[in-house]
Design an enzyme around this catalytic site. Sequence first.
Site: not given
Ligand code: TNX
Length: 514
Positions: A307
Amino acid sequence: MTAPIIPVPAGLQVHASAAPFVLSVSSRILATDAAASVAGYLAGILRPSTGYPLPMVSPVDGNVAGPSDIALHLDLADSLELGDEGYRLDTSEAGATITAAGPAGLFYGVQSLRQLFPPSLEKRSVQSAPWQAVAATITDRPRFAWRGAMLDVARHFFDVAAVTRFVDEIVLFKLNVLHLHLTDDQGWRISIPGRPELTGIGASTAVGGGPGGFYTEEDYARIVAYAAERFVTVVPEIDVPGHTNAALSAYPEINADRRARDPYTGIDVGFSSLDVHADATWQFLDDVFRSVAAQTPGPYLHIGGDESLSTPPEQFPGFISRATALVAAHGKTPIAWHEAGRSGDLVPGTIGQYWGYLTPQDHADELATSFVEQGGSLILSPADVAYLDITYDETTPIGQAWAGGPTSVRAAYEWEPAEILPHVREEQILGVEAPLWTETVASAADIDYLVFPRLAAVAEIAWSARAGTAGRDWEDFADRLEAWYPRFLALGIGAYREGEPYPSRASGLSDGTL
Ligand code: TNX
């Protein structure tokens, strides 16, 4: 159900009409020096509830196992059949014997043996006998080498006691990896010598504005040692280049505008990024990776990479290539979330962690496959079934509801790792991991409620043979899980149970931030 073991063993014969193994006041644990630490662990489980002395004695001193004794037997000749982690367990009126090629196998045999006794065995005060284990023959070994749970200690901080408790819980289900998500926008949780503001400023708060916290080098070493004694490898994650607001609040020179950010207590994602071209950033990463590598005896260092929505897309692949090379230069195997597959120049052996859905979207399957095309392997954490922070149903008072959620226990159980990514072969799948993100999780009770029993379901996927083999289906699992509830209770694990309300509302979430 006479042997409700989770994860279901590869081979299990219950001799229901035969006399059981019975523990008595004169029982002993027989183990050579090489098995002594597992013997000590077993004694630590059995002594409080039975009240029996259970002395540990060595067969080398001429002690011969009797009918009320438990013998731990190491035999290298078994490595072909049982591998490093497999074991054989025999219980009968003639005694109990666990055989394995190495101590890890004995340890997993112990996890199965404890599940053959009544649940009250798990209590920490003296309970009444009889302590019978059904007569059985078990031959067992895991399907996958990587059987992990992830704990996000960045969104909410969990102290050493909470983490070691978590280790004790996950090993019940034969997991062997604890991935600690140590850094994120809301907090930096590991001490880095020479970078005091990472914890001075970066650890000062948490989601909702709580006090935050961090592990000193000594704290972290205690966690690592506690895990190692239980055959759990700690995998530290330093999430970069996004998810970095805490670091950006501590060191202005790693921000693109050279201005320190304010600490962050919300739950948005994707708004922070290191300046990936700044020399100061690479100096910073070198300090951090060197220190984390030095503090971590295990072979892995996770660099996140998920992300990174505020990192210029054209700069992201190059950053990942350089970061994986830096981790390798500090002697560790890099791991990264699947987005890092955008780099076509990963250091050889880099491991990917897939968090897409069972039906991949947004090219997540291609990004994950990029790791295996570059010679690496994959850990599978499909968000729509393996994310432990997702609500169970509409009534779940904590947790989040994205990722196709709610995620029932059945959904967490009924999926097949080898069927997610069409171009990835089973040998390229290192294993399975279930993450607990903690935006809504503030206490050990919250952890228990979201993690159990779904982690038990994922553990069966990671350990047991593919669905279709004996006992490896939802109906059988549901029966074994039903039998497990008194055990959760005896262990003090506040597991979710369908139709029953959460016993106590989460503490620390009353400030209305969520
Ligand atoms: C996505 S999936 C994230 C996290 C969040 C989560 C909440 C991923 C690798 N990163 O930063 O905490 O969703 O469900």
